[in-house]
Design a protein around this motif. Structure first.
Motif, PDB file in Angstrom:
ATOM      1  N   VAL A  13       0.836  -1.197   0.000  1.00  0.00           N
ATOM      2  CA  VAL A  13       0.000   0.000   0.000  1.00  0.00           C
ATOM      3  C   VAL A  13       0.872   1.249   0.000  1.00  0.00           C
ATOM      4  N   SER A  14       1.974   1.236   0.741  1.00  0.00           N
ATOM      5  CA  SER A  14       2.890   2.384   0.793  1.00  0.00           C
ATOM      6  C   SER A  14       3.532   2.624  -0.568  1.00  0.00           C
ATOM      7  N   VAL A  15       3.997   1.567  -1.220  1.00  0.00           N
ATOM      8  CA  VAL A  15       4.611   1.703  -2.539  1.00  0.00           C
ATOM      9  C   VAL A  15       3.584   2.209  -3.543  1.00  0.00           C
ATOM     10  N   PHE A  16       2.370   1.679  -3.479  1.00  0.00           N
ATOM     11  CA  PHE A  16       1.309   2.123  -4.389  1.00  0.00           C
ATOM     12  C   PHE A  16       0.972   3.600  -4.146  1.00  0.00           C
ATOM     13  N   ALA A  17       0.942   4.021  -2.869  1.00  0.00           N
ATOM     14  CA  ALA A  17       0.652   5.419  -2.539  1.00  0.00           C
ATOM     15  C   ALA A  17       1.769   6.336  -3.059  1.00  0.00           C
ATOM     16  N   LEU A  18       3.029   5.926  -2.939  1.00  0.00           N
ATOM     17  CA  LEU A  18       4.138   6.710  -3.466  1.00  0.00           C
ATOM     18  C   LEU A  18       4.072   6.810  -4.993  1.00  0.00           C
ATOM     19  N   TYR A  19       3.698   5.711  -5.638  1.00  0.00           N
ATOM     20  CA  TYR A  19       3.561   5.714  -7.088  1.00  0.00           C
ATOM     21  C   TYR A  19       2.458   6.679  -7.519  1.00  0.00           C
ATOM     22  N   LEU A  20       1.306   6.638  -6.829  1.00  0.00           N
ATOM     23  CA  LEU A  20       0.216   7.562  -7.149  1.00  0.00           C
ATOM     24  C   LEU A  20       0.621   9.015  -6.913  1.00  0.00           C
ATOM     25  N   TYR A  21       1.376   9.263  -5.835  1.00  0.00           N
ATOM     26  CA  TYR A  21       1.849  10.604  -5.545  1.00  0.00           C
ATOM     27  C   TYR A  21       2.751  11.109  -6.680  1.00  0.00           C
ATOM     28  N   GLU A  22       3.648  10.248  -7.156  1.00  0.00           N
ATOM     29  CA  GLU A  22       4.547  10.620  -8.250  1.00  0.00           C
ATOM     30  C   GLU A  22       3.766  10.896  -9.543  1.00  0.00           C
TER      31      GLU A  22
END
Length: 122
Positions: A13-22
């Protein structure tokens, strides 16, 4: 639930959230740049119009009528009509042969190649 599965879920979930932020940051940059395009297009158009105006002024200043009018002023007394002997004119259709070397043919007298100097003083 197992701690390992919970840790993996949090990590995913953290990696997915960082990807969405980028992705959102890239879209924001694209939107900002797309908003700048009309402003830059207006700037380019105004610069082109200014260049056209300045080119017109240059041509107007360099016109023969204006230059001859400036002759009458004290600042431009060096301007004058060229003499007939200072003007060089070439007939259309006459061309110099560049590949011809006069030193190879001993039957022809050596003549230096003419230099085109328009408006030069003798």
């Amino acid at each position: 639930m197992n701690k390992g599965v919970l840790l993996r879920l949090i990590l995913c979930v953290s990696v997915f959230a960082l990807y969405l932020y980028e992705v959102i940051q890239k879209q924001n940059k694209l939107n900002y740049l797309s908003l700048q395009i009309p402003k830059l297009a207006r700037d380019v158009k105004s610069l082109e119009e200014e260049n056209t105006k300045l080119q017109f002024e240059i041509e107007k200043f360099e016109s023969p009528e204006n230059l001859m009018r400036l002759v009458r002023t004290e600042q431009f007394t060096h301007l004058r009509y060229p003499l007939l002997k200072e003007v060089l004119s070439l007939e259309e259709g006459i061309a110099l042969k560049v590949d011809e070397d006069p030193l190879q043919d001993s039957t022809k007298p050596f003549r230096p190649r003419p230099v085109l100097a328009v408006g030069a003083k003798p």
